[in-house]
Design a protein around this motif. Structure first.
Motif, PDB file in Angstrom:
ATOM      1  N   GLN A  52     -11.765  10.971  -0.170  1.00 16.35           N
ATOM      2  CA  GLN A  52     -10.773  11.337   0.187  1.00 16.35           C
ATOM      3  C   GLN A  52      -9.673  10.305   0.416  1.00 16.35           C
ATOM      4  O   GLN A  52      -8.729  10.370   0.231  1.00 16.35           O
ATOM      5  CB  GLN A  52     -10.701  12.420   1.161  1.00 16.35           C
ATOM      6  CG  GLN A  52     -11.642  13.859   0.660  1.00 16.35           C
ATOM      7  CD  GLN A  52     -11.698  14.693   1.876  1.00 16.35           C
ATOM      8  OE1 GLN A  52     -10.930  14.718   3.056  1.00 16.35           O
ATOM      9  NE2 GLN A  52     -12.355  15.592   1.677  1.00 16.35           N
ATOM     10  N   LEU A  53     -10.249   9.200   1.151  1.00 13.70           N
ATOM     11  CA  LEU A  53      -9.619   8.008   1.621  1.00 13.70           C
ATOM     12  C   LEU A  53      -9.151   7.331   0.465  1.00 13.70           C
ATOM     13  O   LEU A  53      -8.018   6.972   0.203  1.00 13.70           O
ATOM     14  CB  LEU A  53     -10.326   7.222   2.422  1.00 13.70           C
ATOM     15  CG  LEU A  53      -9.903   5.763   2.674  1.00 13.70           C
ATOM     16  CD1 LEU A  53      -8.337   5.812   3.474  1.00 13.70           C
ATOM     17  CD2 LEU A  53     -10.680   4.775   3.550  1.00 13.70           C
ATOM     18  N   LEU A  54      -9.957   7.076  -0.619  1.00 14.06           N
ATOM     19  CA  LEU A  54      -9.847   6.446  -1.764  1.00 14.06           C
ATOM     20  C   LEU A  54      -8.734   7.040  -2.578  1.00 14.06           C
ATOM     21  O   LEU A  54      -7.641   6.464  -2.826  1.00 14.06           O
ATOM     22  CB  LEU A  54     -10.978   6.286  -2.861  1.00 14.06           C
ATOM     23  CG  LEU A  54     -10.979   5.745  -4.154  1.00 14.06           C
ATOM     24  CD1 LEU A  54     -10.502   4.313  -4.200  1.00 14.06           C
ATOM     25  CD2 LEU A  54     -12.218   5.804  -4.809  1.00 14.06           C
ATOM     26  N   ASP A  55      -8.932   8.330  -2.951  1.00 11.72           N
ATOM     27  CA  ASP A  55      -7.701   9.107  -3.473  1.00 11.72           C
ATOM     28  C   ASP A  55      -6.419   8.762  -2.822  1.00 11.72           C
ATOM     29  O   ASP A  55      -5.158   8.750  -3.303  1.00 11.72           O
ATOM     30  CB  ASP A  55      -8.002  10.617  -3.772  1.00 11.72           C
ATOM     31  CG  ASP A  55      -9.260  10.780  -4.567  1.00 11.72           C
ATOM     32  OD1 ASP A  55      -9.414  10.096  -5.380  1.00 11.72           O
ATOM     33  OD2 ASP A  55      -9.914  11.915  -4.482  1.00 11.72           O
ATOM     34  N   SER A  56      -6.234   8.989  -1.465  1.00 10.53           N
ATOM     35  CA  SER A  56      -5.108   8.815  -0.741  1.00 10.53           C
ATOM     36  C   SER A  56      -4.529   7.417  -0.781  1.00 10.53           C
ATOM     37  O   SER A  56      -3.167   7.283  -1.103  1.00 10.53           O
ATOM     38  CB  SER A  56      -5.166   8.997   0.658  1.00 10.53           C
ATOM     39  OG  SER A  56      -4.136   8.700   1.613  1.00 10.53           O
ATOM     40  N   VAL A  57      -5.490   6.526  -0.802  1.00 13.12           N
ATOM     41  CA  VAL A  57      -4.732   5.055  -1.304  1.00 13.12           C
ATOM     42  C   VAL A  57      -4.219   5.007  -2.479  1.00 13.12           C
ATOM     43  O   VAL A  57      -3.052   4.253  -2.584  1.00 13.12           O
ATOM     44  CB  VAL A  57      -5.771   4.175  -0.899  1.00 13.12           C
ATOM     45  CG1 VAL A  57      -5.577   2.695  -1.366  1.00 13.12           C
ATOM     46  CG2 VAL A  57      -6.156   4.116   0.760  1.00 13.12           C
ATOM     47  N   PRO A  70      -5.401   4.294 -12.134  1.00  8.92           N
ATOM     48  CA  PRO A  70      -6.763   5.242 -12.006  1.00  8.92           C
ATOM     49  C   PRO A  70      -7.825   4.913 -12.803  1.00  8.92           C
ATOM     50  O   PRO A  70      -8.991   5.347 -12.682  1.00  8.92           O
ATOM     51  CB  PRO A  70      -6.276   6.655 -12.127  1.00  8.92           C
ATOM     52  CG  PRO A  70      -5.020   6.618 -13.010  1.00  8.92           C
ATOM     53  CD  PRO A  70      -4.350   5.292 -12.630  1.00  8.92           C
ATOM     54  N   LYS A  71      -7.712   4.291 -13.808  1.00  8.79           N
ATOM     55  CA  LYS A  71      -8.303   3.789 -14.873  1.00  8.79           C
ATOM     56  C   LYS A  71      -9.302   2.352 -14.466  1.00  8.79           C
ATOM     57  O   LYS A  71     -10.240   2.267 -15.210  1.00  8.79           O
ATOM     58  CB  LYS A  71      -8.037   3.575 -16.270  1.00  8.79           C
ATOM     59  CG  LYS A  71      -7.633   5.035 -16.683  1.00  8.79           C
ATOM     60  CD  LYS A  71      -7.419   5.086 -18.240  1.00  8.79           C
ATOM     61  CE  LYS A  71      -6.846   6.341 -18.750  1.00  8.79           C
ATOM     62  NZ  LYS A  71      -6.359   6.424 -20.167  1.00  8.79           N
ATOM     63  N   ARG A  72      -8.783   1.890 -13.271  1.00  7.56           N
ATOM     64  CA  ARG A  72      -9.292   0.630 -13.209  1.00  7.56           C
ATOM     65  C   ARG A  72      -9.839   0.535 -11.481  1.00  7.56           C
ATOM     66  O   ARG A  72      -9.404  -0.146 -10.714  1.00  7.56           O
ATOM     67  CB  ARG A  72      -8.390  -0.588 -13.322  1.00  7.56           C
ATOM     68  CG  ARG A  72      -8.342  -0.757 -14.675  1.00  7.56           C
ATOM     69  CD  ARG A  72      -7.492  -2.250 -15.006  1.00  7.56           C
ATOM     70  NE  ARG A  72      -6.006  -1.898 -14.738  1.00  7.56           N
ATOM     71  CZ  ARG A  72      -5.147  -2.986 -14.294  1.00  7.56           C
ATOM     72  NH1 ARG A  72      -5.511  -4.047 -13.875  1.00  7.56           N
ATOM     73  NH2 ARG A  72      -3.906  -2.546 -13.919  1.00  7.56           N
TER      74      ARG A  72
END
Length: 239
Positions: free
Chosen positions: A115-120, A128-130
């Motif tokens: 969830q943190l990763l998606d937020s950042v 999003p592909k890298r």
């Protein structure tokens, strides 16, 4: 430019099915209960030098530290891995996200990390592909877990001396390149964890590089994260 931000609360939602039985009755009572768990994650977020001077999207490396940096001060993250290299002056061509596990003796909450990763990613210019994944020791174990739970998220992964989910190796995205590092004399997490996982992945025709350090113990990360070719390897990958 290096930034230190704090994410206050992350929530992970799940459903729990409760089945109750009563001695005086011959039927089951079925019900549903919505459960909510929260996790407070502090983290470092590094931006490449040219981030502010361009409009292009960048890759992002998610780094998960080991048990020694869990539950302490955020500054302790600078002791190993990419955060340590940043302090020493290393520049990366992608963002680096380094959260801290707030629990000294608990596994990573990988749902909260995701969830943190998606937020950042959502709030920055990230391709999003890298998105790349790496971790050492307890963080290496969490990296394997995230690769099995979120197989379509990462473009590449490097695991350093982590416990491996051998029975679930086939859950990992077969198109994702993997680089594994381990010390042959590791007394904390046996090198057999990586030996067996690499062997199984290769048998299934996965793309796996394996660096097995002879006469090295659990601190294999000291060599692994100072391998410059690791970061050029990451930067070449795209999902």
């Amino acid at each position: 430019m290096q930034k230190n931000r704090i994410l206050c609360v992350l929530s992970a939602f799940g459903m729990l099915l409760l089945i109750q039985s009563c001695a005086a009755q011959s039927h089951l009572i079925e019900d549903k209960l919505k459960t909510v768990s929260t996790e407070q994650l502090r983290y470092y977020l590094y931006y490449p030098e040219d981030y502010e001077n361009t409009k292009k999207d960048f890759g992002l490396l998610l780094f998960l530290h080991g048990g020694g940096e869990s539950g302490g001060e955020l500054e302790e993250l600078k002791e190993n891995g990419p955060p340590k290299m940043l302090v020493e002056g290393k520049q990366f061509p992608f963002l680096v996200l380094a959260p801290q596990n707030p629990h000294k003796k608990k596994w990573w909450n990988t749902t909260a990390v995701m969830q943190l990763l998606d937020s950042v990613v959502d709030s920055n210019r990230v391709d999003p592909k890298r998105i790349y994944l790496t971790g050492l020791s307890r963080g290496g174990s969490a990296s394997w877990e995230m690769a099995t739970q979120y197989p379509d998220k990462f473009a590449a992964m490097a695991v350093v001396c982590g416990m491996a989910p051998l029975p679930y190796a086939h859950w990992i995205n077969k198109k994702m390149p993997i680089w594994v590092f381990h010390g042959a004399n590791d007394k904390v997490i046996s090198v057999e964890e990586s030996d067996k996982m690499v062997a199984k992945l290769r048998k299934m025709n996965y793309k796996v590089d394996y660096t097995r350090y002879e006469n090295v113990g659990h601190n294999a990360w000291e060599r692994a994260y100072t391998t410059d070719s690791l970061y050029t390897w990451f930067a070449k990958q795209k999902r």
